[in-house]
Design a protein around this motif. Structure first.
Motif, PDB file in Angstrom:
ATOM      1  N   HIS A  68       0.840  -1.191   0.000  1.00  0.00           N
ATOM      2  CA  HIS A  68       0.000   0.000   0.000  1.00  0.00           C
ATOM      3  C   HIS A  68       0.878   1.244   0.000  1.00  0.00           C
ATOM      4  O   HIS A  68       1.866   1.312   0.728  1.00  0.00           O
ATOM      5  CB  HIS A  68      -0.915   0.038   1.225  1.00  0.00           C
ATOM      6  CG  HIS A  68      -2.008  -0.957   1.154  1.00  0.00           C
ATOM      7  ND1 HIS A  68      -1.974  -2.143   1.831  1.00  0.00           N
ATOM      8  CD2 HIS A  68      -3.170  -0.961   0.456  1.00  0.00           C
ATOM      9  CE1 HIS A  68      -3.067  -2.829   1.576  1.00  0.00           C
ATOM     10  NE2 HIS A  68      -3.804  -2.142   0.735  1.00  0.00           N
ATOM     11  N   VAL A  69       0.492   2.210  -0.823  1.00  0.00           N
ATOM     12  CA  VAL A  69       1.134   3.517  -0.838  1.00  0.00           C
ATOM     13  C   VAL A  69       0.150   4.472  -0.179  1.00  0.00           C
ATOM     14  O   VAL A  69      -0.981   4.624  -0.632  1.00  0.00           O
ATOM     15  CB  VAL A  69       1.446   3.985  -2.281  1.00  0.00           C
ATOM     16  CG1 VAL A  69       2.099   5.348  -2.267  1.00  0.00           C
ATOM     17  CG2 VAL A  69       2.319   2.973  -2.996  1.00  0.00           C
ATOM     18  N   LEU A 114      -3.370   3.769  -1.809  1.00  0.00           N
ATOM     19  CA  LEU A 114      -3.395   3.077  -3.095  1.00  0.00           C
ATOM     20  C   LEU A 114      -2.874   1.667  -2.907  1.00  0.00           C
ATOM     21  O   LEU A 114      -1.848   1.470  -2.253  1.00  0.00           O
ATOM     22  CB  LEU A 114      -2.486   3.786  -4.105  1.00  0.00           C
ATOM     23  CG  LEU A 114      -2.803   5.215  -4.469  1.00  0.00           C
ATOM     24  CD1 LEU A 114      -1.662   5.799  -5.285  1.00  0.00           C
ATOM     25  CD2 LEU A 114      -4.080   5.261  -5.263  1.00  0.00           C
ATOM     26  N   GLU A 115      -3.560   0.692  -3.464  1.00  0.00           N
ATOM     27  CA  GLU A 115      -3.059  -0.676  -3.428  1.00  0.00           C
ATOM     28  C   GLU A 115      -2.195  -0.889  -4.657  1.00  0.00           C
ATOM     29  O   GLU A 115      -2.606  -0.590  -5.778  1.00  0.00           O
ATOM     30  CB  GLU A 115      -4.179  -1.698  -3.388  1.00  0.00           C
ATOM     31  CG  GLU A 115      -3.632  -3.098  -3.242  1.00  0.00           C
ATOM     32  CD  GLU A 115      -4.692  -4.127  -2.943  1.00  0.00           C
ATOM     33  OE1 GLU A 115      -4.415  -5.316  -3.181  1.00  0.00           O
ATOM     34  OE2 GLU A 115      -5.775  -3.765  -2.485  1.00  0.00           O
ATOM     35  N   LEU A 116      -1.010  -1.395  -4.441  1.00  0.00           N
ATOM     36  CA  LEU A 116      -0.057  -1.626  -5.522  1.00  0.00           C
ATOM     37  C   LEU A 116       0.119  -3.130  -5.700  1.00  0.00           C
ATOM     38  O   LEU A 116       0.820  -3.777  -4.930  1.00  0.00           O
ATOM     39  CB  LEU A 116       1.283  -0.969  -5.186  1.00  0.00           C
ATOM     40  CG  LEU A 116       2.394  -1.119  -6.194  1.00  0.00           C
ATOM     41  CD1 LEU A 116       2.034  -0.422  -7.497  1.00  0.00           C
ATOM     42  CD2 LEU A 116       3.677  -0.524  -5.637  1.00  0.00           C
ATOM     43  N   PRO A 117      -0.531  -3.720  -6.720  1.00  0.00           N
ATOM     44  CA  PRO A 117      -0.354  -5.149  -6.957  1.00  0.00           C
ATOM     45  C   PRO A 117       0.925  -5.418  -7.748  1.00  0.00           C
ATOM     46  O   PRO A 117       1.233  -4.712  -8.698  1.00  0.00           O
ATOM     47  CB  PRO A 117      -1.587  -5.515  -7.779  1.00  0.00           C
ATOM     48  CG  PRO A 117      -1.949  -4.262  -8.484  1.00  0.00           C
ATOM     49  CD  PRO A 117      -1.523  -3.129  -7.596  1.00  0.00           C
ATOM     50  N   VAL A 118       1.669  -6.425  -7.315  1.00  0.00           N
ATOM     51  CA  VAL A 118       2.903  -6.827  -7.996  1.00  0.00           C
ATOM     52  C   VAL A 118       2.728  -8.284  -8.403  1.00  0.00           C
ATOM     53  O   VAL A 118       2.584  -9.151  -7.549  1.00  0.00           O
ATOM     54  CB  VAL A 118       4.132  -6.673  -7.069  1.00  0.00           C
ATOM     55  CG1 VAL A 118       5.392  -7.141  -7.760  1.00  0.00           C
ATOM     56  CG2 VAL A 118       4.278  -5.237  -6.596  1.00  0.00           C
ATOM     57  N   LYS A 119       2.734  -8.543  -9.698  1.00  0.00           N
ATOM     58  CA  LYS A 119       2.538  -9.905 -10.205  1.00  0.00           C
ATOM     59  C   LYS A 119       3.894 -10.509 -10.546  1.00  0.00           C
ATOM     60  O   LYS A 119       4.637  -9.976 -11.363  1.00  0.00           O
ATOM     61  CB  LYS A 119       1.637  -9.895 -11.427  1.00  0.00           C
ATOM     62  CG  LYS A 119       0.248  -9.433 -11.079  1.00  0.00           C
ATOM     63  CD  LYS A 119      -0.660  -9.415 -12.264  1.00  0.00           C
ATOM     64  CE  LYS A 119      -2.020  -8.899 -11.798  1.00  0.00           C
ATOM     65  NZ  LYS A 119      -2.984  -8.824 -12.841  1.00  0.00           N
ATOM     66  N   VAL A 120       4.208 -11.626  -9.889  1.00  0.00           N
ATOM     67  CA  VAL A 120       5.479 -12.318 -10.091  1.00  0.00           C
ATOM     68  C   VAL A 120       5.200 -13.639 -10.797  1.00  0.00           C
ATOM     69  O   VAL A 120       4.541 -14.510 -10.242  1.00  0.00           O
ATOM     70  CB  VAL A 120       6.191 -12.583  -8.741  1.00  0.00           C
ATOM     71  CG1 VAL A 120       7.512 -13.285  -8.956  1.00  0.00           C
ATOM     72  CG2 VAL A 120       6.390 -11.287  -7.966  1.00  0.00           C
ATOM     73  N   PRO A 121       5.680 -13.814 -12.033  1.00  0.00           N
ATOM     74  CA  PRO A 121       5.455 -15.065 -12.754  1.00  0.00           C
ATOM     75  C   PRO A 121       6.225 -16.222 -12.111  1.00  0.00           C
ATOM     76  O   PRO A 121       7.244 -16.028 -11.454  1.00  0.00           O
ATOM     77  CB  PRO A 121       5.964 -14.786 -14.163  1.00  0.00           C
ATOM     78  CG  PRO A 121       6.561 -13.440 -14.155  1.00  0.00           C
ATOM     79  CD  PRO A 121       6.382 -12.827 -12.817  1.00  0.00           C
ATOM     80  N   TYR A 122       5.736 -17.439 -12.317  1.00  0.00           N
ATOM     81  CA  TYR A 122       6.351 -18.622 -11.722  1.00  0.00           C
ATOM     82  C   TYR A 122       7.790 -18.837 -12.159  1.00  0.00           C
ATOM     83  O   TYR A 122       8.608 -19.326 -11.386  1.00  0.00           O
ATOM     84  CB  TYR A 122       5.535 -19.879 -12.035  1.00  0.00           C
ATOM     85  CG  TYR A 122       4.283 -19.985 -11.200  1.00  0.00           C
ATOM     86  CD1 TYR A 122       4.344 -19.981  -9.815  1.00  0.00           C
ATOM     87  CD2 TYR A 122       3.046 -20.083 -11.807  1.00  0.00           C
ATOM     88  CE1 TYR A 122       3.196 -20.068  -9.064  1.00  0.00           C
ATOM     89  CE2 TYR A 122       1.895 -20.179 -11.058  1.00  0.00           C
ATOM     90  CZ  TYR A 122       1.973 -20.168  -9.685  1.00  0.00           C
ATOM     91  OH  TYR A 122       0.837 -20.253  -8.934  1.00  0.00           O
ATOM     92  N   ASP A 123       8.129 -18.502 -13.402  1.00  0.00           N
ATOM     93  CA  ASP A 123       9.496 -18.755 -13.859  1.00  0.00           C
ATOM     94  C   ASP A 123      10.524 -17.990 -13.023  1.00  0.00           C
ATOM     95  O   ASP A 123      11.647 -18.456 -12.826  1.00  0.00           O
ATOM     96  CB  ASP A 123       9.661 -18.464 -15.356  1.00  0.00           C
ATOM     97  CG  ASP A 123       9.324 -17.036 -15.735  1.00  0.00           C
ATOM     98  OD1 ASP A 123       8.673 -16.343 -14.932  1.00  0.00           O
ATOM     99  OD2 ASP A 123       9.706 -16.628 -16.847  1.00  0.00           O
ATOM    100  N   PHE A 124      10.149 -16.833 -12.479  1.00  0.00           N
ATOM    101  CA  PHE A 124      11.074 -16.110 -11.606  1.00  0.00           C
ATOM    102  C   PHE A 124      11.185 -16.784 -10.243  1.00  0.00           C
ATOM    103  O   PHE A 124      12.247 -16.791  -9.642  1.00  0.00           O
ATOM    104  CB  PHE A 124      10.655 -14.647 -11.437  1.00  0.00           C
ATOM    105  CG  PHE A 124      11.008 -13.797 -12.607  1.00  0.00           C
ATOM    106  CD1 PHE A 124      12.333 -13.491 -12.892  1.00  0.00           C
ATOM    107  CD2 PHE A 124      10.028 -13.299 -13.435  1.00  0.00           C
ATOM    108  CE1 PHE A 124      12.667 -12.704 -13.969  1.00  0.00           C
ATOM    109  CE2 PHE A 124      10.352 -12.513 -14.522  1.00  0.00           C
ATOM    110  CZ  PHE A 124      11.670 -12.209 -14.794  1.00  0.00           C
TER     111      PHE A 124
END
Length: 175
Positions: A68-69, A114-124
């Motif tokens: 959250h910001v 503000l909600e800040l979504p961070v999407k991390v793919p599985y390959d990482f």
């Protein structure tokens, strides 16, 4: 002295006066610029803080984290947020980055979260297995740039950073 000899001196003296006058105007301009810069620096600006990153959800595409910001507005009118950029790093590698274009407004004379979504793919996640090791966590650094548009000043970016570690859920936590 003849009149012919005096004329070049007065012309040279006039040239010196013109240069001196230019110096005076230049000095006044420098003082005016300094005054304006000082006044602009004293104008209150919005402030922001960034929460730690926490685990949100797991999907077929990867893991979603969020933070959250919290932005406070010193003005009695709302302020537009142009964009929020973020970079999520672990072990010196960029894991995810992105931009939230036009995320909304900062409320007048108050605070906006503000909600800040961070999407991390599985390959990482697979590439970070050595960091996970036995403690099943990820050490991270999240860098955020909050770009705001103030009417008098123009657009400026508030840089924010947070770091820590995220405990990943185990299979037991999911079921």
């Amino acid at each position: 002295m003849s009149a012919a000899e005096e004329e070049p001196r007065s012309a040279a003296g006039g040239e010196e006066k013109r240069r001196g006058g230019g110096g005076l105007v230049s000095g006044l301009m420098d003082k005016a610029k300094g005054f304006v810069a000082e006044k602009v620096a004293q104008i209150p600006k919005p402030e922001a803080s960034l929460d730690r990153v926490s685990f949100s959800t797991i999907s077929r595409q990867g893991i979603e984290l969020h933070s959250h910001v919290d932005v406070t507005n010193p003005y009695s009118h709302r302020i537009p947020i142009c964009e929020v950029t973020y970079t999520f790093k672990s072990d010196g590698k960029v894991i995810a980055s992105g931009t939230m274009a036009d995320p909304g407004w900062i409320a007048a004379s108050g605070s906006t979260k503000l909600e800040l979504p961070v999407k991390v793919p599985y390959d990482f996640i697979v590439s970070l297995m050595k960091d996970l090791g036995g403690d099943w966590d990820i050490d991270y650094v999240l860098e955020v740039g909050l770009t705001i548009d103030l009417p008098v000043i123009g657009t400026f970016t508030i840089p924010l950073t947070t770091e820590g570690e995220i405990k990943l859920p185990t299979f037991r936590d999911l079921f």
